[in-house]
Design an enzyme around this catalytic site. Structure first.
Site, PDB file in Angstrom:
ATOM      1  N   CYS A 106       0.852  -1.258  -0.035  1.00 44.41           N
ATOM      2  CA  CYS A 106       0.145  -0.065   0.081  1.00 44.41           C
ATOM      3  C   CYS A 106       0.877   1.276  -0.027  1.00 44.41           C
ATOM      4  O   CYS A 106       1.671   1.382  -1.013  1.00 44.41           O
ATOM      5  CB  CYS A 106      -0.987   0.047   1.110  1.00 44.41           C
ATOM      6  N   HIS A 159      -3.773  -5.474   0.979  1.00 40.42           N
ATOM      7  CA  HIS A 159      -3.610  -5.937   2.496  1.00 40.42           C
ATOM      8  C   HIS A 159      -3.895  -7.273   2.535  1.00 40.42           C
ATOM      9  O   HIS A 159      -4.824  -7.772   1.813  1.00 40.42           O
ATOM     10  CB  HIS A 159      -4.680  -4.898   3.305  1.00 40.42           C
TER      11      HIS A 159
END
Length: 484
Positions: free
Chosen positions: A329, A418
């Site tokens: 991310c 994630h």
């Protein structure tokens, strides 16, 4: 509703355990927290965002996560501002002063009350969680999550106290006595959490708390270390800053100031082949076998700090020395050539050079991506979720060129996903170069991460049944038969 004498007293974990107990006993429970402040979040199946703790509690209830379980999420951008996420979507950034002023609070109160009402119409019981200390009397008029929410729900309230931090008598007594007479009547019991030692030695203390507060102590719950439940906030990271271990694969997670979704590393951390620790020590990063740049709520601010404190240089050196570098991310964005914020989405810094290890450029956007995803890794089906602002494109390519879900160049890998490291195929790929130096994983091939988590919820329920008087808890609750 479980409320606390303070933050980090264990409300979230106790709510998780009660969710599983009610499910085991034939009810159809669901979790609810009106307002959560955390950087650990989760993407729901329908593409919205809630706090990670309520997603864990939903999993303990065997339910898909839904925004009604956590309608208001606050994600701090800095010491003074926070992103406000309402019903799963960001509605803007606010200063702490502006957010906690009374103006506009009734609109937010109406939204969280409506979410609770929708949830209550479908599930029974609702396991509610308060936030922080229940006795912050200076915030009483603007509070959305503690006793005003209990009043709306007509909830029976259980006070949770952390005996490990000390001052349990004062914190219990003060938390009860600082309530209004109306709210004080709602507090029907106390749970003493995180006890160390022989519980029999606290029997007199238990009676004293009952006499002082005028409510029963439902249980004294010992500290546990052999049950794995995802943590809610970064307080837990203070216990995970360990040292290098030459007998295992050393995995250094860079400790960012605005680190988010550090639960991404829980599965890897539990692998007995791995010594995973959090650090911003330059020497540790250079010596680690694998370096991970985690997610962050403030990519540009943390990237600037990495350059200022020398950690960026250490990561680049580790890469040049052949170490594996992984970015997730915001960490993925930092590994690219540039991070640009022309519209000031994150703040006043318009652009910074990245670490230059991946050929991508990132531009921050107002729109936020929140979705669950599937992907193939080494031919195996894997799952995860995305929660990010910003769009990454290949350097020196047209803007229409689409990046793969996972970008790999030499010994560097980056992704927006994630839960990427929750997948066995990914972990085995990362650890493959160290195969002869490591012992087998304690997670057997027959046990999936879903089975592992389910087993942990059952262990937690067993632990709570042993130390909390569940029959007395049921006698406190308004009688309702189990759902068919």
């Amino acid at each position: 509703m479980l409320v606390g004498t303070g933050s980090d007293v264990g409300k979230s974990v106790l709510c998780t355990g009660l969710c599983r107990i009610f499910l085991q006993d034939g009810y159809r429970p669901a979790p609810f927290k009106a307002q959560n402040m955390a950087l650990n979040s989760f993407a729901t199946p329908d593409g919205f965002e809630i706090g990670r703790a309520q997603a864990v509690q939903a999993e303990a209830c065997c339910l898909p996560a839904h925004t009604d379980m956590n309608p208001l999420l606050l994600k701090p951008n800095s010491e003074h501002t926070t992103q406000v996420v309402l019903n799963g979507k960001p509605i803007g950034n606010r200063s702490a002063y502006a957010y906690f002023r009374k103006e506009g609070r009734e609109e937010l109160r109406a939204a969280v009350n409506a979410a609770f009402d929708r949830l209550r119409s479908q599930y029974n019981p609702i396991v509610m969680e308060g936030a922080g200390s229940v006795s912050e009397i200076n915030l009483r008029d603007s509070d959305l999550v503690n006793m005003p929410m209990a009043r709306h729900a007509d909830a029976d309230v259980i006070l949770v106290a952390d005996i490990d931090r000390g001052g349990v008598f004062a914190s219990c007594y003060g938390s009860v006595m600082l309530q209004t007479p109306e709210d004080r009547k709602r507090i029907k019991g106390i749970i003493i959490n995180k006890f160390r030692g022989d519980i029999r030695l606290f029997e007199e203390g238990r009676k004293m708390i009952e006499e002082l507060c005028g409510v029963p102590v439902l249980g004294v719950v010992p500290m546990f270390r052999d049950i794995v439940i995802d943590e809610e906030d970064s307080v837990a990271l203070e216990k995970k800053q360990t040292q290098l271990n030459n007998q295992r694969v050393n995995v250094a997670v860079v400790l960012l100031r605005h680190i988010s979704n550090f639960t991404d590393f829980n599965v890897l951390e539990r692998d007995e082949r791995v010594n995973l620790f959090y650090t911003n020590n330059v020497s540790d990063i250079e010596q680690a076998d694998v370096v991970i740049l985690p997610g962050t709520k403030a990519t540009l601010d943390d990237l600037y700090e990495l350059r200022r404190n020398g950690v960026a240089k250490a990561i680049v050196k580790a890469h040049h020395d052949g170490k594996q570098i992984i970015g997730i991310c915001g960490g993925y964005q930092m590994l690219g050539q540039t991070v640009n914020d022309p519209d000031g989405i994150e703040g006043s810094v318009a652009s910074l050079p990245g670490l230059g290890l991946l050929n991508i450029d990132t531009t921050m956007t107002a729109d936020k991506t929140t979705e669950q995803v599937e992907f193939l890794f080494n031919g195996q089906r894997c799952v995860g979720y995305e929660i990010h602002q910003g769009c990454s494109t290949p350097t020196h390519a047209s803007s229409s060129t689409t990046l793969p879900q996972i970008v790999q160049e030499q010994n560097c890998m980056g992704t927006y996903i994630h839960g990427f490291l929750d997948n066995k195929a990914v972990i085995e790929h990362i650890l493959a170069p160290f195969g002869n130096q490591t012992s087998p994983s304690r997670l057997t091939p027959q046990e999936s991460i879903e089975d592992f988590r389910n087993r942990q919820y059952n262990l937690l329920a067993d632990h709570l049944r042993q130390y909390i008087d569940i029959d007395k808890l049921y006698s406190i609750l308004t009688p309702n038969p189990p759902n068919d």
